[in-house]
Write an enzyme that holds these catalytic residues in place. Structure first.
Site, PDB file in Angstrom:
ATOM      1  N   HIS A 198     -17.126  64.255  35.539  1.00 42.43           N
ATOM      2  CA  HIS A 198     -15.795  64.851  35.368  1.00 42.43           C
ATOM      3  C   HIS A 198     -15.646  65.908  36.467  1.00 42.43           C
ATOM      4  O   HIS A 198     -16.630  66.565  36.813  1.00 42.43           O
ATOM      5  CB  HIS A 198     -15.655  65.582  34.042  1.00 42.43           C
ATOM      6  CG  HIS A 198     -15.871  64.771  32.814  1.00 42.43           C
ATOM      7  ND1 HIS A 198     -17.104  64.537  32.294  1.00 42.43           N
ATOM      8  CD2 HIS A 198     -14.985  64.177  31.969  1.00 42.43           C
ATOM      9  CE1 HIS A 198     -16.992  63.812  31.191  1.00 42.43           C
ATOM     10  NE2 HIS A 198     -15.719  63.578  30.971  1.00 42.43           N
TER      11      HIS A 198
ATOM     12  N   ASP B 228     -24.093  57.541  29.011  1.00 41.73           N
ATOM     13  CA  ASP B 228     -23.325  58.657  28.428  1.00 41.73           C
ATOM     14  C   ASP B 228     -24.084  59.099  27.170  1.00 41.73           C
ATOM     15  O   ASP B 228     -23.652  58.878  26.039  1.00 41.73           O
ATOM     16  CB  ASP B 228     -21.901  58.197  28.105  1.00 41.73           C
ATOM     17  CG  ASP B 228     -20.997  59.366  27.756  1.00 41.73           C
ATOM     18  OD1 ASP B 228     -21.519  60.496  27.647  1.00 41.73           O
ATOM     19  OD2 ASP B 228     -19.785  59.154  27.576  1.00 41.73           O
TER      20      ASP B 228
ATOM     21  N   ASP C 133     -19.940  61.624  17.134  1.00 40.49           N
ATOM     22  CA  ASP C 133     -20.428  61.008  18.360  1.00 40.49           C
ATOM     23  C   ASP C 133     -21.753  61.663  18.753  1.00 40.49           C
ATOM     24  O   ASP C 133     -21.756  62.703  19.399  1.00 40.49           O
ATOM     25  CB  ASP C 133     -19.345  61.303  19.417  1.00 40.49           C
ATOM     26  CG  ASP C 133     -19.379  60.398  20.607  1.00 40.49           C
ATOM     27  OD1 ASP C 133     -20.061  59.367  20.544  1.00 40.49           O
ATOM     28  OD2 ASP C 133     -18.701  60.715  21.595  1.00 40.49           O
TER      29      ASP C 133
ATOM     30  N   GLU D 108     -17.795  52.234  25.078  1.00 42.11           N
ATOM     31  CA  GLU D 108     -18.950  53.078  24.707  1.00 42.11           C
ATOM     32  C   GLU D 108     -19.443  52.657  23.330  1.00 42.11           C
ATOM     33  O   GLU D 108     -18.666  52.566  22.366  1.00 42.11           O
ATOM     34  CB  GLU D 108     -18.539  54.553  24.720  1.00 42.11           C
ATOM     35  CG  GLU D 108     -19.679  55.460  24.305  1.00 42.11           C
ATOM     36  CD  GLU D 108     -19.456  56.922  24.661  1.00 42.11           C
ATOM     37  OE1 GLU D 108     -18.876  57.218  25.719  1.00 42.11           O
ATOM     38  OE2 GLU D 108     -19.881  57.770  23.863  1.00 42.11           O
TER      39      GLU D 108
ATOM     40  N   HIS E 268     -18.575  54.922  20.433  1.00 39.05           N
ATOM     41  CA  HIS E 268     -17.144  54.890  20.111  1.00 39.05           C
ATOM     42  C   HIS E 268     -16.817  53.626  19.312  1.00 39.05           C
ATOM     43  O   HIS E 268     -15.988  53.648  18.413  1.00 39.05           O
ATOM     44  CB  HIS E 268     -16.301  54.940  21.379  1.00 39.05           C
ATOM     45  CG  HIS E 268     -16.481  56.203  22.178  1.00 39.05           C
ATOM     46  ND1 HIS E 268     -15.814  56.426  23.361  1.00 39.05           N
ATOM     47  CD2 HIS E 268     -17.240  57.304  21.965  1.00 39.05           C
ATOM     48  CE1 HIS E 268     -16.159  57.621  23.843  1.00 39.05           C
ATOM     49  NE2 HIS E 268     -17.033  58.163  23.018  1.00 39.05           N
TER      50      HIS E 268
ATOM     51  N   ASP F 158     -24.126  60.445  20.667  1.00 38.44           N
ATOM     52  CA  ASP F 158     -24.486  60.172  22.074  1.00 38.44           C
ATOM     53  C   ASP F 158     -25.990  60.109  22.313  1.00 38.44           C
ATOM     54  O   ASP F 158     -26.539  60.818  23.166  1.00 38.44           O
ATOM     55  CB  ASP F 158     -23.872  61.245  22.999  1.00 38.44           C
ATOM     56  CG  ASP F 158     -22.383  61.036  23.228  1.00 38.44           C
ATOM     57  OD1 ASP F 158     -21.857  59.953  22.892  1.00 38.44           O
ATOM     58  OD2 ASP F 158     -21.740  61.963  23.747  1.00 38.44           O
TER      59      ASP F 158
ATOM     60  N   ASP G 128     -20.285  52.543  28.674  1.00 36.83           N
ATOM     61  CA  ASP G 128     -20.938  53.833  28.468  1.00 36.83           C
ATOM     62  C   ASP G 128     -22.070  53.574  27.486  1.00 36.83           C
ATOM     63  O   ASP G 128     -21.859  53.335  26.289  1.00 36.83           O
ATOM     64  CB  ASP G 128     -19.951  54.892  27.952  1.00 36.83           C
ATOM     65  CG  ASP G 128     -19.413  55.739  29.100  1.00 36.83           C
ATOM     66  OD1 ASP G 128     -19.668  55.393  30.268  1.00 36.83           O
ATOM     67  OD2 ASP G 128     -18.742  56.758  28.829  1.00 36.83           O
TER      68      ASP G 128
ATOM     69  N   ASP H 245     -17.321  69.097  35.684  1.00 32.59           N
ATOM     70  CA  ASP H 245     -18.793  69.102  35.599  1.00 32.59           C
ATOM     71  C   ASP H 245     -19.391  69.544  36.919  1.00 32.59           C
ATOM     72  O   ASP H 245     -20.430  70.192  36.952  1.00 32.59           O
ATOM     73  CB  ASP H 245     -19.410  67.707  35.386  1.00 32.59           C
ATOM     74  CG  ASP H 245     -18.884  66.970  34.190  1.00 32.59           C
ATOM     75  OD1 ASP H 245     -18.461  67.623  33.234  1.00 32.59           O
ATOM     76  OD2 ASP H 245     -18.926  65.717  34.231  1.00 32.59           O
TER      77      ASP H 245
HETATM   78  C1  XUL Z   1     -16.529  61.476  25.099  1.00 29.16           C
HETATM   79  C2  XUL Z   1     -16.906  60.608  26.226  1.00 29.16           C
HETATM   80  C3  XUL Z   1     -16.537  61.116  27.581  1.00 29.16           C
HETATM   81  C4  XUL Z   1     -16.071  60.050  28.511  1.00 29.16           C
HETATM   82  C5  XUL Z   1     -15.561  60.562  29.834  1.00 29.16           C
HETATM   83  O1  XUL Z   1     -16.902  60.977  23.877  1.00 29.16           O
HETATM   84  O2  XUL Z   1     -17.485  59.564  26.060  1.00 29.16           O
HETATM   85  O3  XUL Z   1     -17.622  61.803  28.118  1.00 29.16           O
HETATM   86  O4  XUL Z   1     -17.069  59.112  28.770  1.00 29.16           O
HETATM   87  O5  XUL Z   1     -14.572  61.510  29.711  1.00 29.16           O
HETATM   88 CO    CO Z   2     -18.128  58.033  27.323  1.00 30.68          CO
END
Ligand code: XUL
Ligand code: CO
Length: 442
Positions: free
Chosen positions: A104, A342, A310, A271, A274, A312, A299, A107
C-alpha cells in the site's frame, strides 16, 4: 548498488532440501529452479510478500501494543527509516526466494501533513525501491492505496458521504497508480477497506454504490491516460472493518462490475480468509471467478474457522490448497497474478527467523499443492467423473437444452412420451473424498 548492512545475518538463503530434510530453514517442496513444462517453479508460483504484514506489522492487537521489534526500525527521520526498511525487505526477498512484493502507498512511505508532502515522501522512497528492484531482480506484483487507516476515511473513501473525502481518495489513488506504474507493477488492487456501512439510518446505499462505480471508472480512465497496462483487481471481503462491505464476495463483485459496465477492466484478487468469512470455501471463490474468466490473483493466507474475523494466518492446509490449485490450474493459471502472502506472524512470534519459518511453511504448502494438483489433473479421474456426470447434456435433447433449441413444450413432449421417469444416479461423494485422500496421503 552498495547495501549498507545485512539484517538477517544468521540466516542463509533458503535452499531446497527435499521432503525428508531435517533442517527447518529449508524448503521441502518449493524448488524455485526446478523446471516444470518449460518454466521454473518460481515462475509458475510467482510468490509475493505482503509488505504491510511482514515489514510494517508489529504484532499489535486491540488489547495491546506491538511485540515485534526489528533492528531496521530506528532513526529519527521517517523517510530514512522507510528506506532502511525497504533494504531489509529486499534482503528478505532474496533469502526466501520470493520474486515479487506488494504494498500500500502508506506502507512504504510515511504520510505527510499534506497530500503534497505525502507525495514527496513517496517519490523519495519509490526512487530507492526502483534501485533495489533493479539490484535484486524482485518485481512488483501489485500496488494499492491505503484508503482505510487515516481518520479522514472513517466513513469510507469513494463511498464517503462527503464529496471532499471522495476527491482526496481520488487524488491518492492517482498517485498510487503513478508509483505502481513507475515500479513496473503488474496489477493494481482495490480492496474496499471501508467501502461499506454500519447502519442504513445514516446511509444512502444506492448513492454510495454509484460513487464507488464512478471512482473505479475514473481509475480506469486515468490508467489509460498514463499508459498503465497492469491488470485491475477487486479484492472482495464480506465484513471487517464495516459490517456490510459492498464487495462481499466474488459473485456480488461480478454483479457490481456488470451493473456499472466495469467488467472488462477488472478481475479478482481472491483471499482465502475473505472467502471463508463470506461463508464460502477458497475453492468456491476461485471457481466463481474462473467461470467468468475473471480469476486474477491470490492473497494467500488462512483464517480460523472458530473465529469470525480476519486472522490472516499462513496457510499450511495442503488439502485446502490442493483443491484450490486444481481449480486454478484448470482455469489456466493466474496470468499476471501471483500468490501474495497476505499473512502475518502471531503476536508472540517475535524472532526474525519466524518470518522465515512462516513463509517457508506457506511456500512449501503451495508448492506441494501445486504438484498434487498437477498429478490429479494429469490422472483425470475427477475430471472424467464430472464429465460423465453431465454427459446427458452432450447429445440429443440435453445438447438442445444447452444450445437453446429446447423449450418447455418440447421437453414436456419427451417426458410424456419416451423418456418417462429419470433413473437416479449416485453422486458418489464419499468415494471421491476417499480418492482425494489417496493423492494427499497415499
Ligand atoms: C485486508 C486485506 C488488504 C488487501 C489490500 O483484509 O486483505 O490488506 O489485501 O488492501
Ligand atoms: Co488481502
Amino acid at each position: 548498488m552498495a547495501k549498507s548492512r545485512s539484517y538477517f545475518t544468521g540466516i542463509p538463503t533458503i535452499a531446497y532440501a527435499g521432503p525428508g530434510a531435517s533442517n527447518a530453514l529449508a524448503f521441502r517442496h518449493y524448488n524455485p529452479d526446478e523446471i516444470i513444462e518449460g518454466k521454473t517453479m518460481s515462475e509458475h508460483l510467482r510468490f509475493s510478500i505482503a509488505y504491510w504484514h511482514s515489514f510494517r506489522g508489529t504484532g499489535s492487537d486491540p488489547f495491546g501494543p506491538g511485540t515485534i521489534v526489528r533492528p531496521w526500525e530506528s532513526g529519527k527521520d521517517p523517510v530514512s527509516v522507510a528506506k532502511l526498511r525497504l533494504e531489509a525487505a529486499f534482503e528478505f526477498h532474496q533469502k526466501i526466494r520470493a520474486p515479487f512484493w506488494a504494498f500500500h502507498d502508506r506502507d512504504i512511505a510515511p504520510e505527510g501533513r499534506t497530500l503534497a508532502q505525502s507525495n514527496q515522501h513517496l517519490d523519495a522512497v519509490v526512487a530507492h525501491a526502483k534501485q533495489l528492484q533493479k539490484a535484486t531482480g524482485v518485481k512488483l506484483l501489485w500496488g494499492t492505496a491505503n484508503l482505510f487507516s487515516n481518520p479522514r476515511y472513517m466513513c469510507g473513501a469513494s463511498t464517503n458521504p462527503d464529496a471532499h473525502v471522495f476527491a482526496y481518495a481520488a487524488a491518492q489513488v492517482k498517485k498510487a497508480l503513478e508509483i505502481t506504474q513507475e515500479l513496473g507493477g503488474e496489477n493494481y488492487v482495490f480492496w474496499g477497506g471501508r467501502e461499506g456501512y454500519e447502519t442504513l439510518l445514516n446511509t444512502n446505499l444506492k448513492r454510495e454504490q454509484d460513487h464507488l462505480a464512478a471512482f473505479l471508472h475514473m481509475a480506469v480512465d486515468y490508467a489509460k491516460s498514463i499508459g498503465f497496462k497492469g491488470q485491475f483487481l477487486i479484492e472482495p471481503k464480506p465484513k471487517e472493518p464495516t459490517k456490510h462491505q459492498y464487495d462481499f464476495d466474488v459473485a456480488s463483485g461480478i454483479a457490481f462490475l456488470r451493473t456499472y459496465g466495469l467488467e472488462k477492466y477488472f478481475k479478482f484478487n481472491i483471499e482465502t480468509n475473505h472467502a471463508t468469512l463470506a461463508g464460502h470455501t477458497f475453492q468456491h471463490e476461485i471457481e466463481v471467478a474462473a467461470s467468468q474468466q475473471m480469476l486474477g490473483s491470490i492473497d494467500a493466507n488462512s483464517g480460523d474457522l472458530l473465529l469470525g474475523w480476519d486472522t490472516d494466518q499462513f496457510n499450511t492446509d495442503v488439502k485446502e490448497l490442493t483443491l484450490a490449485m486444481t481449480s486454478i490450474l484448470r482455469a489456466g493459471g493466474l496470468g499476471t497474478g501471483g500468490f501474495n502472502f497476505d499473512a502475518k506472524l502471531r503476536r508472540p512470534s517475535i524472532d526474525p527467523a519466524d518470518l522465515f519459518h512462516a513463509h517457508i511453511g506457506g511456500m512449501d504448502a503451495y508448492a506441494l499443492a501445486f504438484k498434487l494438483a498437477r498429478k490429479i489433473l494429469a490422472d483425470g479421474q475427477f475430471e472424467r467423473f464430472v464429465a460423465d456426470r453431465y454427459a446427458s447434456f452432450d447429445t440429443g435433447f440435453g445438447r438442445d437444452i444447452e444450445t437453446g433449441k429446447a423449450n418447455f413444450k418440447s421437453l414436456e413432449k419427451l417426458v410424456l412420451g419416451k423418456l418417462g421417469e429419470p433413473t437416479p444416479k449416485s453422486g458418489k461423494q464419499e468415494y471421491l473424498e476417499n480418492l482425494l485422500n489417496t493423492y494427499l496421503h497415499g
